[in-house]
Scaffold this motif. Structure first.
Motif, mmCIF file in Angstrom:
data_model
loop_
_atom_site.group_PDB
_atom_site.id
_atom_site.type_symbol
_atom_site.label_atom_id
_atom_site.label_comp_id
_atom_site.label_asym_id
_atom_site.label_seq_id
_atom_site.Cartn_x
_atom_site.Cartn_y
_atom_site.Cartn_z
ATOM 1 N N LEU B 16 2.747 -18.380 -8.026
ATOM 2 C CA LEU B 16 4.044 -17.780 -8.339
ATOM 3 C C LEU B 16 3.880 -16.623 -9.319
ATOM 4 O O LEU B 16 4.465 -15.556 -9.140
ATOM 5 C CB LEU B 16 4.979 -18.841 -8.939
ATOM 6 C CG LEU B 16 5.536 -19.860 -7.933
ATOM 7 C CD1 LEU B 16 6.336 -20.946 -8.635
ATOM 8 C CD2 LEU B 16 6.419 -19.151 -6.909
ATOM 9 N N VAL B 17 3.059 -16.868 -10.344
ATOM 10 C CA VAL B 17 2.890 -15.806 -11.350
ATOM 11 C C VAL B 17 2.299 -14.534 -10.711
ATOM 12 O O VAL B 17 2.811 -13.431 -10.883
ATOM 13 C CB VAL B 17 1.975 -16.309 -12.500
ATOM 14 C CG1 VAL B 17 1.546 -15.153 -13.376
ATOM 15 C CG2 VAL B 17 2.715 -17.353 -13.314
ATOM 16 N N PHE B 18 1.237 -14.705 -9.969
ATOM 17 C CA PHE B 18 0.620 -13.523 -9.376
ATOM 18 C C PHE B 18 1.498 -12.882 -8.319
ATOM 19 O O PHE B 18 1.536 -11.663 -8.171
ATOM 20 C CB PHE B 18 -0.762 -13.872 -8.805
ATOM 21 C CG PHE B 18 -1.798 -14.020 -9.877
ATOM 22 C CD1 PHE B 18 -2.444 -15.238 -10.080
ATOM 23 C CD2 PHE B 18 -2.093 -12.961 -10.710
ATOM 24 C CE1 PHE B 18 -3.392 -15.377 -11.075
ATOM 25 C CE2 PHE B 18 -3.031 -13.097 -11.714
ATOM 26 C CZ PHE B 18 -3.684 -14.307 -11.905
ATOM 27 N N GLY B 19 2.215 -13.725 -7.582
ATOM 28 C CA GLY B 19 3.140 -13.163 -6.615
ATOM 29 C C GLY B 19 4.186 -12.303 -7.288
ATOM 30 O O GLY B 19 4.529 -11.211 -6.825
ATOM 31 N N ALA B 20 4.683 -12.811 -8.403
ATOM 32 C CA ALA B 20 5.694 -12.048 -9.126
ATOM 33 C C ALA B 20 5.127 -10.725 -9.614
ATOM 34 O O ALA B 20 5.768 -9.673 -9.500
ATOM 35 C CB ALA B 20 6.211 -12.872 -10.313
ATOM 36 N N ILE B 21 3.903 -10.770 -10.136
ATOM 37 C CA ILE B 21 3.286 -9.525 -10.622
ATOM 38 C C ILE B 21 3.133 -8.531 -9.489
ATOM 39 O O ILE B 21 3.457 -7.346 -9.619
ATOM 40 C CB ILE B 21 1.920 -9.821 -11.280
ATOM 41 C CG1 ILE B 21 2.106 -10.644 -12.541
ATOM 42 C CG2 ILE B 21 1.203 -8.521 -11.608
ATOM 43 C CD1 ILE B 21 0.816 -11.054 -13.201
ATOM 44 N N LEU B 22 2.646 -9.008 -8.347
ATOM 45 C CA LEU B 22 2.437 -8.095 -7.217
ATOM 46 C C LEU B 22 3.762 -7.518 -6.730
ATOM 47 O O LEU B 22 3.875 -6.344 -6.416
ATOM 48 C CB LEU B 22 1.735 -8.827 -6.069
ATOM 49 C CG LEU B 22 0.229 -9.051 -6.251
ATOM 50 C CD1 LEU B 22 -0.305 -9.937 -5.158
ATOM 51 C CD2 LEU B 22 -0.498 -7.711 -6.231
ATOM 52 N N GLY B 23 4.782 -8.399 -6.665
ATOM 53 C CA GLY B 23 6.076 -7.913 -6.200
ATOM 54 C C GLY B 23 6.632 -6.857 -7.133
ATOM 55 O O GLY B 23 7.105 -5.794 -6.709
ATOM 56 N N PHE B 24 6.514 -7.139 -8.429
ATOM 57 C CA PHE B 24 6.977 -6.160 -9.407
ATOM 58 C C PHE B 24 6.241 -4.842 -9.244
ATOM 59 O O PHE B 24 6.838 -3.767 -9.235
ATOM 60 C CB PHE B 24 6.764 -6.734 -10.808
ATOM 61 C CG PHE B 24 7.051 -5.751 -11.886
ATOM 62 C CD1 PHE B 24 6.009 -5.171 -12.619
ATOM 63 C CD2 PHE B 24 8.355 -5.365 -12.189
ATOM 64 C CE1 PHE B 24 6.274 -4.272 -13.611
ATOM 65 C CE2 PHE B 24 8.632 -4.457 -13.189
ATOM 66 C CZ PHE B 24 7.581 -3.908 -13.911
ATOM 67 N N ALA B 26 4.785 -3.686 -6.615
ATOM 68 C CA ALA B 26 5.132 -3.028 -5.363
ATOM 69 C C ALA B 26 6.398 -2.200 -5.512
ATOM 70 O O ALA B 26 6.546 -1.147 -4.898
ATOM 71 C CB ALA B 26 5.298 -4.059 -4.256
ATOM 72 N N ILE B 27 7.327 -2.703 -6.331
ATOM 73 C CA ILE B 27 8.582 -1.963 -6.480
ATOM 74 C C ILE B 27 8.436 -0.887 -7.545
ATOM 75 O O ILE B 27 8.825 0.265 -7.354
ATOM 76 C CB ILE B 27 9.716 -2.940 -6.851
ATOM 77 C CG1 ILE B 27 9.909 -3.940 -5.715
ATOM 78 C CG2 ILE B 27 10.997 -2.169 -7.147
ATOM 79 C CD1 ILE B 27 10.910 -5.003 -6.017
ATOM 80 N N ARG B 28 7.833 -1.266 -8.670
ATOM 81 C CA ARG B 28 7.770 -0.321 -9.794
ATOM 82 C C ARG B 28 6.895 0.900 -9.488
ATOM 83 O O ARG B 28 7.173 2.003 -9.886
ATOM 84 C CB ARG B 28 7.202 -1.090 -11.014
ATOM 85 C CG ARG B 28 6.772 -0.266 -12.177
ATOM 86 C CD ARG B 28 7.970 0.226 -12.972
ATOM 87 N NE ARG B 28 7.510 0.880 -14.191
ATOM 88 C CZ ARG B 28 7.059 2.118 -14.248
ATOM 89 N NH1 ARG B 28 7.029 2.852 -13.166
ATOM 90 N NH2 ARG B 28 6.620 2.636 -15.377
ATOM 91 N N PHE B 29 5.790 0.680 -8.753
ATOM 92 C CA PHE B 29 4.857 1.760 -8.500
ATOM 93 C C PHE B 29 4.937 2.262 -7.071
ATOM 94 O O PHE B 29 4.008 2.833 -6.550
ATOM 95 C CB PHE B 29 3.411 1.291 -8.802
ATOM 96 C CG PHE B 29 3.230 0.858 -10.221
ATOM 97 C CD1 PHE B 29 3.014 -0.470 -10.549
ATOM 98 C CD2 PHE B 29 3.311 1.782 -11.249
ATOM 99 C CE1 PHE B 29 2.863 -0.852 -11.864
ATOM 100 C CE2 PHE B 29 3.151 1.408 -12.563
ATOM 101 C CZ PHE B 29 2.942 0.075 -12.874
ATOM 102 N N LYS B 30 6.052 2.075 -6.448
ATOM 103 C CA LYS B 30 6.199 2.479 -5.053
ATOM 104 C C LYS B 30 6.121 4.002 -4.952
ATOM 105 O O LYS B 30 6.677 4.729 -5.764
ATOM 106 C CB LYS B 30 7.546 2.021 -4.533
ATOM 107 C CG LYS B 30 7.758 2.304 -3.055
ATOM 108 C CD LYS B 30 9.093 1.704 -2.640
ATOM 109 C CE LYS B 30 9.543 2.186 -1.285
ATOM 110 N NZ LYS B 30 8.607 1.910 -0.209
ATOM 111 N N VAL B 31 5.401 4.479 -3.971
ATOM 112 C CA VAL B 31 5.257 5.916 -3.762
ATOM 113 C C VAL B 31 6.179 6.342 -2.625
ATOM 114 O O VAL B 31 6.139 5.790 -1.544
ATOM 115 C CB VAL B 31 3.798 6.256 -3.392
ATOM 116 C CG1 VAL B 31 3.647 7.724 -3.143
ATOM 117 C CG2 VAL B 31 2.872 5.782 -4.498
ATOM 118 N N GLU B 32 7.032 7.315 -2.937
ATOM 119 C CA GLU B 32 7.954 7.780 -1.896
ATOM 120 C C GLU B 32 7.216 8.598 -0.845
ATOM 121 O O GLU B 32 6.283 9.318 -1.140
ATOM 122 C CB GLU B 32 9.048 8.656 -2.524
ATOM 123 C CG GLU B 32 10.076 7.855 -3.297
ATOM 124 C CD GLU B 32 10.716 6.752 -2.469
ATOM 125 O OE1 GLU B 32 10.935 6.964 -1.268
ATOM 126 O OE2 GLU B 32 10.974 5.668 -3.021
#
Lengths: 648, 191, 351
Positions: B16-24, B26-32
């Protein structure tokens, strides 16, 4: 005046000097050759423009090519004679390509043009002195050839040190040495003139300690000055190659480094070669433009190596003959020194403003380059590099054409002095690798600019095409809407008032008439072209004939359309009366038919008229008009018939 | 039993912890957008010649980015471009597809023989970078500085008056070649 | 006249790679003489085996790679690798150990990476590490006792027999190395007790080992000769020995607990490693600051592995580990270019 504290630059090498061969004899004035070849680009900057023509008679010192931009240089005739041809000739450049040269056939009289120096030059105005230097066509005589007046034009407020480069660090070359031994006084005067222009706080002559006689003569000349107001002093530096490099000499004499991408002027320094100072004296004090220079001729193949005062434009072969050179023994002919000189492919090329040395080397003296072996990463090149680069890394990058990394590791700062190649135990031609890489980087940069421009143009064009399509769409839509609106309006009007409106077809006719005229003209033109092609029996005949036929067919269509439109215009009542004929009373019918007959008659007469006109002019519209006439006749007959029937 | 439950619990929490980090992330560093297309486009030579069968360099870059396209279709770019694209995408470079043309050693420029030009504007319409100057029934001429040598104007010309001329090397464009390593045996043979 | 058309410079220092390598080979002679005098002819035989195998392997690989054979053999690099490897191996190691080590170092560690100048790891040390790990018994039981301690010394035929044929009598002449002895006895006995072992010259401090001290001094002499000729710069030897000294004095000052400094420096392969292995230009760092870091790294690793690792002598592994780091060190220790304010760090980034 406190003595200069000397610093050192990192690296450097100590090759065999080989200077003793050419310093035993004094400078000899070279004989005036039969012809002189003067390239118009002997300097950095825009090439000068010839202002003479073949056949012109010129005097010694006469201006023969004018520098075009500010960073450009004048060129003068080194001796009197006649201008030969002005064409492409081989010039001393590593590419062995040709460039535009002015040839002078000498007359041996060596007659000077009228010339005069500046009076009281040590009190003269700086701008006057700079202008005189520019007129005299003086460039840096140390080897680079940068126009001197540009350097001298740097505002005096920015400059606090003037350095005179008398180091002559490269082996074999002794031109500056001999010049200083024999003309120290003139050199010091030239330096004084420079000081008058630049007004530095101090002036240092940097000279290597392997030239004791020159140091002595210079110091004597300085001591004999009435007052050394500009604080000129001689600084003797340790002999090391390449301490004569501009950046290295500045570091030795001041301890400062020229910032990357900048000029010595950025740290308040101007550096001039000692030969340039001499030329400045000649120009200002005597009014003599730059027409000769001191050149060392040396090498094993020379029987009598020495320094010559040689007229610019003298071919190398003439100089070699005067030094008793055995051309058969020469395996390598170098213009310049052994570390940075260019190889010449033949001795026909001329001496230019930057030629300080000619080496006619035998195979034993400068043996053929050894085979390149693998780099063992020994790091001796790093120890030798005066620019504090990593030649080894640059070699790996250049070899694998990794231009980005080479650029990032400052390959642009390489001064191509050759110290790294000199020390390499594996005999790797390092400098050639760097020159290759630098050339590729320059080309890639130019390509990038071009491709960026192409991309921009492509995008603009794509946008333009889309815009045109969009506008057409918009127009079409607007027209469709307008037409629909018109239809609606017409219907509404018909409901009120059955009177038709005429103007629309009229406009069409005008436009169509214009098109017809245009097509007629085009047909005339293509007929003419076809006649020409047939006359020359060219292969284009078929093509042109095809085009002609197409145009003629087009014209027929337009003519038909026009006649149809005109017909419609003339008898709009035809269409409307059909609609409203229902409402017409029986009694009006005969009247209507009578009118119809009249109208048909007039139309037919008009059509006939047009046909006759066309027949006279023998236009291609004849057939179309004939058809038209026939149609009108039919209509006329029909109308008359109707009338007769109705009348009964 | 306890131990197994603790182990499973620990692993779930970690997931759960790592999933949350990855999800965060993915959104925070998303490249348009798709930066790879821009990077590919920057590597292509911008000749807009269409020899790769795409109408311009950017459509080819987009096709490569989508993964549908081979990278060896650009003759003006040549081997160096293929290698650069292969480097960027982390794939193997392939030799130039001869079907789409051959890499030319020298750059070419289009030159119109002005005596023969009939002013039909067909070449103007064909040039992808608008490097031909002219108007209907007026003289047409190629602006040499803008010509990319793409060859597209030669075909449409009805009177065939366009030549592709190699660009001459000047003293300013000349530079040293890479030193060649002739092995000793070759030298002996040549001598 | 047919004139040459080539790039400047038109002159260079005389000599080529072969000259440099030859000088290095000559510099090993003092050490070889000491080894032969004190430990018998074993090393000479090993050098002969290693040299022939190395040259043979190199010639066949060069032929396979279609490169000119004699031209490349004459750069003496294969011969130098063979000599250094033979000097590192125990003098009475079986011949097949030498053959395997040499063949592996030339074929795999040198040519499979691209040949001279392209290998990231020191080939001699790769070969040594391979056989040390693969044949531990042969490697640890083949070290010779100093001939002074043996009644009859070691004759040439005896040496040949031991290396090529039966190894029945090997125990008669072999003995553990001084570092090995001291390392395994430390903690159990006090320093003075350990030093009573005949392998040490006497019981007084500083501890020195019979024969080994002269061997190391021989290699030190060779190293100083090379330094004066400019074959390499002072950075690596000074930082290596300096770090080793520093750590030994800081951590291992108690001779009862740790191997003393004098043994670290003058017993074992320290001097050979410092001047002939660590300074190998192909695998070492090339920038001045980088060389200091590289040398310091090797010095510390030698001390660490010798003290807390399971091997008594650690030069090979220390060098190999720092070979891994050399390219990285190079990238981050570049000198500042003339006219720039900061040095370039790392490789250029892609924009």
């Amino acid at each position: 005046m406190k003595p200069i504290q000397l610093h050192d630059f990192s690296g450097g090498i100590h090759p065999n000097e080989n200077k003793i061969q050419s310093t035993t004899l004094e400078i000899l004035d070279a004989k005036i050759p039969e012809k002189l070849i003067l390239p118009i680009a002997q300097h950095i900057g825009a090439p000068s423009k010839p202002i003479v023509n073949p056949g012109d008679i010129v005097l010694k010192g006469q201006l023969i090519a004018q520098g075009e931009d500010f960073v450009s240089c004048n060129l003068h005739a080194p001796t009197s004679g006649v201008i030969g041809d002005i064409t492409q000739k081989s010039v001393p450049h590593q590419s062995n390509m040709a460039a535009l040269c002015i040839e002078i056939i000498t007359d041996g009289k060596d007659k000077w043009v009228k010339h005069q120096g500046v009076e009281n030059y040590l009190q003269a105005d700086a701008s006057q002195l700079i202008e005189k230097i520019q007129q005299a066509g003086i460039t840096g005589l140390g080897g680079a050839g940068f126009p001197t007046h540009v350097k001298a034009s740097i505002p005096a407020s920015k400059i606090d040190t003037l350095i005179i480069n008398a180091a002559e660090c490269e082996p074999y070359i002794t031109a500056d040495d001999l010049l200083m031994r024999e003309h120290a006084h003139e050199i010091i005067q030239g330096i004084e003139i420079l000081c008058q222009i630049l007004k530095p706080k101090q002036c240092i002559i940097g000279i290597e300690n392997n030239k004791p006689q020159a140091i002595e003569t210079l110091q004597n000349s300085i001591s004999s000055l009435a007052n050394n107001s500009h604080h000129i002093q001689v600084a003797s530096i340790p002999t090391k190659y390449p301490s004569g490099g501009e950046k290295q000499l500045i570091q030795i004499l001041t301890g400062n480094e020229v910032p990357n991408g900048g000029l010595p002027a950025d740290i308040g320094i101007v550096l001039q070669n000692v030969g340039t100072a001499y030329a400045i004296y000649q120009a200002i004090a005597k009014g003599e433009p730059l027409i000769s220079r001191i050149t060392t001729v040396t090498g094993d193949a020379c029987d009598q190596p020495r320094n010559f005062r040689v007229l610019l434009g003298t071919q190398v072969k003439d100089l070699l003959t005067q030094a008793n050179t055995n051309l058969k023994k020469t395996s390598r002919l170098i213009m310049g020194g052994p570390m940075m000189g260019v190889t010449l492919q033949d001795a026909e090329v001329p001496v230019v403003k930057t030629t300080n040395c000619i080496i006619a080397a035998s195979k034993h003296e400068l043996p053929n380059p050894a085979m390149e072996q693998a780099c063992i990463r020994c790091g001796m090149c790093t120890q030798a590099c005066p620019a504090q680069l990593l030649p080894q890394q640059l070699y790996w990058f250049a070899k694998s054409s990794n231009l980005d990394q080479a650029k990032a590791h400052n390959i642009g700062d390489c001064i191509e002095c050759g110290a790294c190649s000199y020390v390499c135990p594996s005999n790797i031609p390092l400098v050639q690798y760097y020159r290759f890489a630098k050339g590729e980087i320059k080309q890639a940069h130019a390509d990038k600019i071009k491709s960026d421009g192409a991309k921009k143009r492509f995008d603009t064009r794509t946008a333009r095409l889309e815009r045109e399509i969009a506008e057409k769409e918009a127009k079409r839509k607007a027209r469709a809407e307008a037409a629909a609106k018109k239809q609606a309006d017409k219907k509404a009007e018909l409901a009120k008032n059955p009177a038709p409106s005429e103007p629309a077809p009229q406009v069409d006719i005008e436009a169509l008439q214009k098109k017809l005229d245009a097509t007629k003209m085009a047909i005339e033109k293509s007929k003419a072209k076809l006649a020409e092609a047939q006359a020359t029996n060219s292969a284009k005949v078929e093509l042109l004939q095809g085009a002609l036929e197409k145009a003629q067919a087009k014209m027929k269509d337009i003519a038909l359309t026009i006649s149809q439109a005109k017909k419609d215009a003339k008898s709009p009542a035809g269409t409307n009366t059909e609609k409203s004929s229902v409402k017409v009373e029986a009694t009006d019918v005969i009247e209507g038919l009578k009118q119809k007959v009249l109208a048909a008659k007039t139309r037919m007469e008009k059509a006939q008229e047009r046909l006759n006109m066309a027949k006279e002019q023998n236009l291609d519209t004849v057939d179309a008009l004939q058809l038209g006439v026939n149609k009108q006749k039919e209509k006329l007959d029909a109308a008359q018939k109707n009338l007769e029937e109705a009348a009964q | 039993m306890n131990i197994i439950l603790i182990a499973i619990g620990a692993l779930v929490v970690l997931a759960l912890v790592f999933g949350a980090i990855l999800g965060f992330a993915a959104i925070r560093f998303k490249v348009e957008g798709n930066p790879i297309v821009d990077q590919l486009d920057a590597l292509l030579p911008q000749t807009q010649c269409g020899q790769c069968s795409y109408p311009g360099c950017r459509p080819y870059a987009e096709a490569i980015a989508q993964g549908d396209e081979k990278i060896n279709k650009c003759p003006p770019g040549g081997e160096s471009t293929i290698n650069a694209i292969a480097d960027l995408l982390g794939v193997d470079p392939e030799p130039l597809d001869a079907e789409h043309g051959e890499e030319k050693d020298v750059k070419l420029l289009a030159v119109i023989r002005e005596d023969e030009c009939i002013g039909c504007t067909k070449c103007i319409q064909a040039c992808p970078v608008d490097a031909i100057l002219g108007a209907a029934k007026q003289m047409h001429t190629v602006i040499a500085k803008e010509c990319t040598g793409c060859d597209l104007c030669v075909e449409p010309c009805p009177v065939d008056c366009i030549d592709m001329v190699p660009v001459e090397q000047t003293m300013q464009t000349w530079h040293w070649e890479k030193p060649s390593q002739i092995i000793a045996t070759d030298k002996v043979k040549a001598a | 006249m047919k004139l040459l058309n080539i790039s400047s410079p038109h002159t260079s220092r005389p000599g080529n790679t072969g000259n440099v390598m030859r000088r290095v080979i000559l510099a090993t002679i003092p050490g070889i003489l000491a080894l032969t005098y004190f430990f018998g002819p074993g090393h000479l035989i090993q050098i002969a085996i290693a040299a022939s195998v190395a040259l043979g392997c190199e010639a066949s690989i060069l032929r396979l790679r279609n490169k000119p054979v004699m031209f490349n053999l004459l750069d003496y690099s294969a011969l130098l690798t063979a000599i250094l490897l033979a000097l590192s191996l125990p003098p009475y190691a079986p011949f097949w150990v030498t053959i395997v080590a040499t063949a592996f170092s030339i074929i795999v560690a040198k040519h499979l990476y691209g040949g001279l100048g392209q290998n990231p790891f020191n080939p001699a040390m790769v070969g040594f590490a391979l056989v040390l790990v693969s044949f531990p018994v042969a490697m640890t039981t083949s070290w010779s006792a100093p001939t002074e301690l043996l009644e009859n010394g070691i004759s040439f035929s005896q040496a040949l027999e031991l290396i090529f044929a039966s190894r029945e009598h090997i125990d008669a002449i072999t003995m553990a190395t001084p570092l090995d002895v001291y390392k395994h006895q430390v903690g159990i006995e006090t320093a003075s007790e350990i030093l009573t072992n005949p392998i040490f010259t006497d019981t007084s401090s500083p501890a020195t080992a019979t024969g080994w001290i002269w061997v190391n001094l021989g290699f030190l002499l060779g190293g100083i000769i090379m330094l004066s000729r400019g074959i390499f710069t002072w950075h690596i030897p000074v930082s290596l020995l300096g770090t080793l000294t520093l750590l030994s004095l800081l951590i291992g000052w108690d001779n009862d607990q740790y191997v003393p400094l004098s043994l670290h420096m003058l017993a074992g392969a320290t001097m050979l490693g410092t001047f002939f292995i660590a300074t190998d230009p192909v695998t070492a760092s090339t920038t001045p600051l980088g060389k200091i870091i590289y040398g310091a790294g090797i010095g510390s690793l030698i001390y660490v592995i010798r003290t807390w690792g399971s091997y008594p002598d650690a030069v090979a592994f220390a060098v190999l580990l720092m070979n891994f780091a050399a390219p990285f060190i190079d990238q981050y220790t570049q000198p500042r270019t003339y006219g720039h304010t900061k040095a370039v760090r790392g490789l250029a980034k892609k924009d």
